[in-house]
Design a protein around this motif. Sequence first.
Motif, PDB file in Angstrom:
ATOM      1  N   UNK A  97      36.665  27.874  33.713  1.00 64.03           N
ATOM      2  CA  UNK A  97      37.529  28.858  34.362  1.00 64.03           C
ATOM      3  C   UNK A  97      36.841  29.526  35.538  1.00 64.03           C
ATOM      4  N   UNK A  98      37.475  30.553  36.055  1.00 65.25           N
ATOM      5  CA  UNK A  98      36.944  31.278  37.217  1.00 65.25           C
ATOM      6  C   UNK A  98      35.582  31.912  36.952  1.00 65.25           C
ATOM      7  N   UNK A  99      35.309  32.294  35.704  1.00 61.56           N
ATOM      8  CA  UNK A  99      34.016  32.911  35.389  1.00 61.56           C
ATOM      9  C   UNK A  99      32.846  31.960  35.656  1.00 61.56           C
ATOM     10  N   UNK A 100      33.126  30.665  35.729  1.00 62.58           N
ATOM     11  CA  UNK A 100      32.092  29.667  36.007  1.00 62.58           C
ATOM     12  C   UNK A 100      31.464  29.883  37.388  1.00 62.58           C
ATOM     13  N   UNK A 132      47.046  35.842  47.651  1.00 58.52           N
ATOM     14  CA  UNK A 132      47.265  35.893  49.093  1.00 58.52           C
ATOM     15  C   UNK A 132      46.319  36.840  49.820  1.00 58.52           C
ATOM     16  N   UNK A 133      45.732  36.302  50.880  1.00 58.82           N
ATOM     17  CA  UNK A 133      44.848  37.016  51.804  1.00 58.82           C
ATOM     18  C   UNK A 133      43.521  37.446  51.183  1.00 58.82           C
ATOM     19  N   UNK A 134      43.233  37.043  49.937  1.00 58.73           N
ATOM     20  CA  UNK A 134      42.013  37.482  49.263  1.00 58.73           C
ATOM     21  C   UNK A 134      41.172  36.358  48.670  1.00 58.73           C
ATOM     22  N   UNK A 135      41.803  35.450  47.914  1.00 56.03           N
ATOM     23  CA  UNK A 135      41.016  34.452  47.193  1.00 56.03           C
ATOM     24  C   UNK A 135      41.833  33.200  46.926  1.00 56.03           C
ATOM     25  N   UNK A 136      41.120  32.077  47.055  1.00 56.69           N
ATOM     26  CA  UNK A 136      41.687  30.772  46.716  1.00 56.69           C
ATOM     27  C   UNK A 136      40.583  30.007  45.991  1.00 56.69           C
ATOM     28  N   UNK A 137      40.873  29.542  44.783  1.00 54.96           N
ATOM     29  CA  UNK A 137      39.848  28.849  43.996  1.00 54.96           C
ATOM     30  C   UNK A 137      40.485  27.697  43.231  1.00 54.96           C
ATOM     31  N   UNK A 138      39.683  26.660  43.033  1.00 56.19           N
ATOM     32  CA  UNK A 138      40.163  25.488  42.325  1.00 56.19           C
ATOM     33  C   UNK A 138      39.022  24.853  41.541  1.00 56.19           C
ATOM     34  N   UNK A 139      39.424  24.156  40.469  1.00 53.86           N
ATOM     35  CA  UNK A 139      38.482  23.451  39.596  1.00 53.86           C
ATOM     36  C   UNK A 139      38.716  21.955  39.758  1.00 53.86           C
ATOM     37  N   UNK A 140      37.654  21.193  39.796  1.00 55.52           N
ATOM     38  CA  UNK A 140      37.781  19.736  39.800  1.00 55.52           C
ATOM     39  C   UNK A 140      37.968  19.288  38.353  1.00 55.52           C
ATOM     40  N   UNK A 175      33.670  24.131  40.404  1.00 58.76           N
ATOM     41  CA  UNK A 175      34.675  25.089  40.878  1.00 58.76           C
ATOM     42  C   UNK A 175      34.268  25.524  42.278  1.00 58.76           C
ATOM     43  N   UNK A 176      35.260  25.627  43.160  1.00 59.77           N
ATOM     44  CA  UNK A 176      35.019  26.165  44.491  1.00 59.77           C
ATOM     45  C   UNK A 176      35.905  27.394  44.666  1.00 59.77           C
ATOM     46  N   UNK A 177      35.309  28.428  45.246  1.00 59.17           N
ATOM     47  CA  UNK A 177      36.040  29.683  45.458  1.00 59.17           C
ATOM     48  C   UNK A 177      35.870  30.104  46.916  1.00 59.17           C
ATOM     49  N   UNK A 178      36.977  30.475  47.530  1.00 54.20           N
ATOM     50  CA  UNK A 178      36.998  31.000  48.892  1.00 54.20           C
ATOM     51  C   UNK A 178      37.442  32.454  48.808  1.00 54.20           C
ATOM     52  N   UNK A 179      36.547  33.385  49.155  1.00 52.36           N
ATOM     53  CA  UNK A 179      36.883  34.815  49.178  1.00 52.36           C
ATOM     54  C   UNK A 179      37.095  35.249  50.621  1.00 52.36           C
TER      55      UNK A 179
END
Length: 161
Positions: free
Chosen positions: A9-12, A82-90, A102-106
């Motif tokens: 999950x995102x905590x990763x 929206x306008x804050x964060x986009x994240x995805x897991x392979x 996991x990649x996260x764009x802040x």
Amino acid sequence: MARQLSPVGLDFVDSAPVRLVFARELTAPPAAVYRALAEDVTGWPAWFKAVTLCRPTADGAGREVKLIGGTRFQETILAAEPDERYAYRVDTVNAPGLRALVEEWLLTPSGTGTRVQWTFAADASAPIRIAMKAARPGMGQAFKAATGKLDERLSANSAQS
């Protein structure tokens, strides 16, 4: 052959054995950057050189991504704020050695522009972890080039509006 990765999950993003974090200021506002990341998924190859194909799957809940060299991913979107964060897991990849990714764009407002922070969080076999850490400078250059091209693209689009 596609390999199934761990459904982290995102905590990763904060706990991964390999965390590569890059940041850069863009002139485009957060809303424009977010749209390019999360809504114009098919546009990624126009600004991120390593990406040859990016398209939404599962009615927008996932993505299919292909990279130069033939690496292919199936991903699940973990955060689309929206306008804050986009994240995805392979979820699946055709490359050996990865266990989780996991990649996260802040996105943070910065003056009239946006501070973009990209975190690449991964677990892999020991040789792949070493290779990822050694690849940090190259990934940093790829991030810088991609975000520079994205900023140019967004500036050109805004000038045409």
